[in-house]
Design an enzyme around this catalytic site. Sequence first.
Site, short mmCIF file in Angstrom:
data_model
loop_
_atom_site.label_atom_id
_atom_site.label_comp_id
_atom_site.label_asym_id
_atom_site.label_seq_id
_atom_site.Cartn_x
_atom_site.Cartn_y
_atom_site.Cartn_z
N CYS A 1 36.88 28.55 33.24
CA CYS A 1 38.25 28.74 32.81
C CYS A 1 38.94 29.91 33.52
O CYS A 1 40.06 30.27 33.18
CB CYS A 1 38.33 28.86 31.30
SG CYS A 1 37.96 27.25 30.55
N CYS B 1 44.96 36.81 28.45
CA CYS B 1 44.12 37.82 29.12
C CYS B 1 43.93 39.04 28.22
O CYS B 1 42.86 39.66 28.21
CB CYS B 1 44.75 38.26 30.44
SG CYS B 1 44.84 36.94 31.64
N CYS C 1 42.49 37.04 36.97
CA CYS C 1 43.80 37.24 37.58
C CYS C 1 44.27 38.68 37.45
O CYS C 1 43.57 39.53 36.88
CB CYS C 1 44.81 36.30 36.96
SG CYS C 1 45.07 36.62 35.22
N ASP D 1 38.33 33.26 33.94
CA ASP D 1 38.30 34.70 33.61
C ASP D 1 36.96 35.07 33.01
O ASP D 1 36.47 34.43 32.09
CB ASP D 1 39.35 35.04 32.53
CG ASP D 1 40.77 34.90 33.01
OD1 ASP D 1 41.20 35.71 33.85
OD2 ASP D 1 41.46 33.96 32.54
#
Lengths: 388, 388, 142, 142
Positions: free
Chosen positions: C34, C103, C59, C36
């Site tokens: 996915c 995130c 990211c 991360d």
Amino acid sequence: MDNNKRYVYADNAATTKTDPEVFEAMVPWLTEAYGNPSSQHTIGREAAAAVADARERIAGILGCKPREIYFTASGSESDNWAIKGAAHANVKKGKHIISTEFEHHAVLHALESLEREGFEVTYLSPDRDGQISPADLEAAIREDTILVAIMFANNEIGSVLPVKELAEVAHARKITFFTDAVQAVGNIPVNVAELGVDMLAFSGHKIHAPKGIGVLYCKTATRCFNLIDGGGQENGRRGGTENVPYIVGLARALELAVERLSDSAAIAAKRDRLAAGISKIPYTFINGGMEHRLPGNLNMGFEFIEGESLLLWLDMYGIAASTGSACSSASLEPSHVLLSIGVPAEKAHGSLRLTISHDTTDEDIDYILEVIPVVVEKLRAMSPLYKG
Amino acid sequence: MDNNKRYVYADNAATTKTDPEVFEAMVPWLTEAYGNPSSQHTIGREAAAAVADARERIAGILGCKPREIYFTASGSESDNWAIKGAAHANVKKGKHIISTEFEHHAVLHALESLEREGFEVTYLSPDRDGQISPADLEAAIREDTILVAIMFANNEIGSVLPVKELAEVAHARKITFFTDAVQAVGNIPVNVAELGVDMLAFSGHKIHAPKGIGVLYCKTATRCFNLIDGGGQENGRRGGTENVPYIVGLARALELAVERLSDSAAIAAKRDRLAAGISKIPYTFINGGMEHRLPGNLNMGFEFIEGESLLLWLDMYGIAASTGSACSSASLEPSHVLLSIGVPAEKAHGSLRLTISHDTTDEDIDYILEVIPVVVEKLRAMSPLYKG
Amino acid sequence: MLYSEKVMDHFTNPRNVGEIENADGVGEVGNARCGDIMKVFLKIENGIITDAKFKTFGCGAAIATSSMATEMIKGKTVEEALGLTNKAVVEALDGLPPVKLHCSVLAEEAVKTALADYYDRNGIEHNIDVNCDGCCESCARH
Amino acid sequence: MLYSEKVMDHFTNPRNVGEIENADGVGEVGNARCGDIMKVFLKIENGIITDAKFKTFGCGAAIATSSMATEMIKGKTVEEALGLTNKAVVEALDGLPPVKLHCSVLAEEAVKTALADYYDRNGIEHNIDVNCDGCCESCARH
Ligand SMILES: Cc1ncc(COP(=O)(O)O)c(C=O)c1O
Ligand SMILES: Cc1ncc(COP(=O)(O)O)c(C=O)c1O
């Protein structure tokens, strides 16, 4: 009177001159700032920011949220999207739509395509002035009515319709209300919150932005399917890399148009002088009512002559205008708008639409008033219908 | 190595810089020559003539009749028009469509909307190189197949498909063949007569014209309903006042692109140097095959790092590129294209697409090759997956 | 999508990158599929987080939130650190684009996972509940 | 839609506009509802058309074809004039836009109607057949 001494553009309902300020606003986006708003890098993000900024400014002017503004490529696309999208999204509720006889072809032909699919459309008739009454709308509503599509201002006779009242009638029955405001936005005040419409279309090239950019306002929670599926642009509701230059230009054009709304009375006064002057010619008449009318619109009928030949002569004198004559249309039918308000076909052929803008001068009006009697007389002299 | 010493745009598959010559060609139509091509007067007729001229030049280059060229507002619109229009027009013959897993979202989402209406779609899988075999297409055809929609060149991995052979398979079974050639036109020779396709889409902003103009080629007698109904524009098949400036710009851009096809080998050589240079970094791989590939396309995978952070660093060094990482998409899914050719999700996240153009210089390539190892190392150093 | 200057600062100059040998608590959340993965290392002395480090695959926002989250818990007590919310991380970064909020969730969960690990190692009962597997389907919060 | 220079010349300076008193043949075709009326007046002496005039209500093409058609039959015999085709008028005008071809049909039919009138007045048998009522539905030729 010499030909081409002056150029007078009196066809602003067909399209407008791109404002030099609008052009200037677009130049960077047509040259160095060429990023794709979906890109992750700097020039992409700059483009995305420019689009977001334009969306906010337009939303601010129209009185809605930025997310309710969707950029399209034309008034026609906005019309098709709203009508086909709302019809298909509400099909479980019914298949009946109400519109009017004198909508723009983008609306009428979208409706016809729905009719071929099995939708049913009731077309309300405008009165002689080009008005649609809320009572007529009320009477046409059925259990299975899912959409009302009525224009804000007519493109040929300039009549401004009671959209707020019409939308109220539709909403009282929980029916989605769409208005084609292509001729209204920029020419009269338009605030979607005050109007209470669910969807509204307008087009850049009618307000001194270029041809090929439009907007669909679509209120949050309005059920409407996509017309153009694709990437995540326009919040996932309209695919296609954004036309950044024209979007930027449109925002500037709308701001300028709104600033210039204060010129409306002056424009209407010029238009009225035009009407009075032309009316001195015998056997002329005004198409549509003068009371609720776009400030720049005049539509005159001239008996015994045909509109296209009138246009050709005016063009030779440097005057750009338009007509509802059959000869000017590929369909060879005279204007459905004029017919819908009760102008007989033979008189519709002799119609002339003059649509002026903020940049039309008094001298332009003088010039038109000088030329028209001459060319009308010229054509009447060779008409078998005119007995002198 | 200083930041922003140089700006290298290596994202030409996302969008291209408007060519200064294209801009120059458009300027008159964005300023003084603002007529509506439907108008009867001089400036209207001039606009109509400019559109007709552009249409002829484009038809000449693509190898078709001018009447078979329809101007749209984007590749996405062309895709939606072709797919929805052909599906709806052929519904009496059947409701089965064949496409591929790695089409652009404009195609995939148009197909999904048809699926919601009850159409059935078979999605062919590309192989590791990004190719679709005619035999697979043949095997997927059914009695009720009405449309085949297969892209000409993939936008992420640049694979160029055997469209001529694929179209022959469809035609042997009398099925309409549409190809999304948005990435192909202008980058490789495209002649619709030689290819034998029935419909073909392309977009201006991929060939150095602005964003917001596209074309649908639709062969005479191909059954396809309108997407945008309206006035008589585009031969009655696409309503909306013509975007005269962009149409003029598109014709010029296509001419320039075709002139520059002779640069293809040089572009491919630069691309190959880029591939060789980057491949020296350990744990890298190329996505897609190198044999049938657009000259400017390179798509590299970097293990242990994620594409968006790579893009951000490159951007800080003045290099514009793109990634198939989930993080760069609103859907939070990694590139469906990379997944379709068998790249696992974890590796798809570390992909980097570099797409160069005729204006990419050797120094640009040097610079990219200088920067990439530095930023890859920087990111790997903080990756929990990288053991050094 | 635009990152704030704060985010860009923490992305380009991430604080606390690295590993801690003999850490007192380590937590890893997310997965490569996915896109991360965050791994947080904590040094804890007398209930106080004396050092925090991270390694992140992800990211710009993933890196920046890792940097900020570790920064925010350094010097805090374990209990205080347990109170770290993704919202606080986002605020400290002057906001995140909506698609990147997940995130920050990941960062919160990475810290919590490391703290749970610390409790577990020390035989301390806790009810730290970590749901994020790094894939958005598992989470309704983004 | 673009008119040729010839069309514009005949539109702006139409030849033979007017009526002929005591004409030997008069023909009118078309109707106002459909936007075009052409009326042709002929002076015929010894089977030769010595003068032709017209009055037209209609578009630029209608006026130009009227002008050209009357010009083309002047000095011709009645039989020659009967041979006038809309195609010849169009060619003499260097072409007409497709949507305007019906105007040339109207001009041909106006001339024929006037010639039929001349024959009728003189008790001469003829089989001149005029179908155009000025509305396009009645005609498949445009
Ligand atoms: C293969 C492909 N098809 C369609 C499109 C859509 O084109 P546009 O952005 O003009 O809508 C693109 C580019 O975005 C593309 O690469
Ligand atoms: C009322 C109305 N609706 C729709 C349109 C279509 O707008 P566009 O030409 O941008 O498609 C026009 C103008 O042509 C119009 O006047």
